[in-house]
Enzyme design. Sequence first.
Site, mmCIF file in Angstrom:
data_model
loop_
_atom_site.group_PDB
_atom_site.id
_atom_site.type_symbol
_atom_site.label_atom_id
_atom_site.label_comp_id
_atom_site.label_asym_id
_atom_site.label_seq_id
_atom_site.Cartn_x
_atom_site.Cartn_y
_atom_site.Cartn_z
ATOM 1 N N VAL A 50 0.845 -1.187 0.000
ATOM 2 C CA VAL A 50 0.000 0.000 0.000
ATOM 3 C C VAL A 50 0.880 1.236 0.000
ATOM 4 O O VAL A 50 1.889 1.300 0.707
ATOM 5 C CB VAL A 50 -0.915 0.017 1.251
ATOM 6 C CG1 VAL A 50 -1.885 1.175 1.177
ATOM 7 C CG2 VAL A 50 -1.652 -1.304 1.372
ATOM 8 N N GLU A 51 0.469 2.221 -0.797
ATOM 9 C CA GLU A 51 1.311 3.382 -1.051
ATOM 10 C C GLU A 51 1.788 4.124 0.192
ATOM 11 O O GLU A 51 2.918 4.621 0.235
ATOM 12 C CB GLU A 51 0.510 4.340 -1.922
ATOM 13 C CG GLU A 51 1.304 5.530 -2.334
ATOM 14 C CD GLU A 51 0.425 6.488 -3.069
ATOM 15 O OE1 GLU A 51 0.083 6.194 -4.211
ATOM 16 O OE2 GLU A 51 0.087 7.528 -2.484
ATOM 17 N N SER A 52 0.971 4.190 1.211
ATOM 18 C CA SER A 52 1.372 4.950 2.391
ATOM 19 C C SER A 52 2.557 4.296 3.108
ATOM 20 O O SER A 52 3.178 4.913 3.960
ATOM 21 C CB SER A 52 0.190 5.087 3.345
ATOM 22 O OG SER A 52 -0.423 3.826 3.513
ATOM 23 N N HIS B 108 3.897 10.368 -7.307
ATOM 24 C CA HIS B 108 4.320 10.305 -5.907
ATOM 25 C C HIS B 108 5.779 9.878 -5.769
ATOM 26 O O HIS B 108 6.523 10.410 -4.944
ATOM 27 C CB HIS B 108 3.408 9.359 -5.115
ATOM 28 C CG HIS B 108 2.116 10.004 -4.720
ATOM 29 N ND1 HIS B 108 1.123 9.346 -4.052
ATOM 30 C CD2 HIS B 108 1.661 11.267 -4.899
ATOM 31 C CE1 HIS B 108 0.116 10.183 -3.822
ATOM 32 N NE2 HIS B 108 0.424 11.341 -4.344
#
Lengths: 258, 308
Positions: A50-52, B108
């Site tokens: 997951v990106e976080s 990102h």
Amino acid sequence: MTDYTLQELMVIEAARQIRDGDVVFVGTGLPLLATAFAQRTHAPNLCFVVESGAIAPLVLPTPISVSDPRLMHRAVRLGTLREVLGCLLQRGLVDVGFLGGAQIDRFGNINSTVIGDYAKPTVRLPGSGGGNDIASHAKRLLIVTRHEKRRFPPRCDYITSPGYLNGPDARAKAGLKVTHPSFAVVTDLAVLEIDPATAQLRIARLMPGVSVEQVRKNTGFEPLVAHPVRSVEPPNPEQVRILREEIDPNGIYLKQSP
Amino acid sequence: MQALEATPKVVSLKEAVARFVRTGCSVGLGGQNIGRCAMAGIHEVIRQGHRDLTIYGCNLSISMDLLVGAGLVRRCESGTGNLERFGTTFCWRRGIENGTLEVEDYSHLAMVSRFLAGEMGVPFMPVKSLLGSDLLTYSSGSGLKKFQVIDNPWNPGEPVVLVPAVTPDVSIIHVQKADPLGNVIIEGFATHEPEMVRASRHTIVTCEELVETDQIRRDPERTTIPYPHVSAVVHQPWGAYPTSTYRYYDYDGDEITRYQAAARASGGAYRRYLDDYVYGCASFEDYLDKVCSPTRREELAAAMQAML
């Protein structure tokens, strides 16, 4: 015959594209349900990323954001964005990446940045996020979306995340390391894949009861058609039960009425 | 760069913001979506009215949107603006659509690579994202160079994208624990914050718990960011509300929804939101007392505990 909705079948069909042991880069929404469903059924050893910064969490129902603590439950590491987007994804260790956007064009390019002119937008969308990174570096790309003409234009207003750009060798020429990712676009009408010869989307499978003509009518470009076109296998009652009772028990993403 | 000697840096939020945030400066924002946004710090920036800001982040969400809605932001450089399930960042979106807000779009990974260059003291970082996409076709038109594609010197013929270092004048983050010297412990996901903070000239840290330096020295491997990178420490429980703080409290969907309704409506409704919940509050505690009862706080804390 099992009672199910098309939305549920979309999730299950997306889950079928995931293999046991895959490293899966996932956001929220239907892709999250598909990955959680795959982990609960045929792919218990898949690794959520997951990106976080969460790596291999045992996801609780039902996260609404990549920063939702439900998406961090019992992870093996809660790290940083650089670790997951850099050390796993760009490094080449991610098997499957989910993508989403407002437009998908005939070459599988995705727009999540702007409708209209970039400098004078008609509608400004959220932007790339990790989408461009996933499309650049994951080996297999999955898209789950409603099938509407405006979502499938001949050419995106803005290419946020690269599909096959404009031809079979375009990714290699652009310098992308993953030159020929596999591709599946799962919609409520069909599953589209990339035709290797032309790098354009073709209808590979149809949702039950849907015709090629219906897909054509709802696509803004002329999609190629695989020979033969197969049918998406309907779910069995146990699959529907798992999805409704265990994966999205509060109906956060799934509309329960058929 | 702040003083490297170990001196106590505990100040009030007012003092920290007044000292390190200036009109025209660049601000790095911590948190992501509905997690650990530095809401208390941002409310104070708005109350003090520092204008003409450039905002840096990866995902920019509610804290950025408040600054834009208050008319304090000139430019944003980020990977996304949105609140996922709660919708887009409406003030940001309107600002771009009507041409009052300048944006530079990156992915990102490209943004965190820019912070990585900044923290390493080098001028740029190579990435293999962005290639072939329109992120390399369009830029903000500000005249600032967005990127450079070069030929890999060790593999001629291979394009590589260089993205420029970011060194924010000040970053504002909310964390679980810090000590008076500015040693920071981030629990749970850390997004882009370690890179961003170490790249920044100054960093204001608000924390749920102010811990003893002795505790830091007993478990030094738990330190996410050591004190040389931190300028001010503010003890601010619930400082990320209504976004979540891992191990402390869940996000408050009702309050986020209320903000989103005002942001979507814009005009008078938005102005009233700012008046009622930011300008009309002397401090972040005032805001918390207005919108989040002790019972509600218990619920949000219990919801978090149930997930751990």
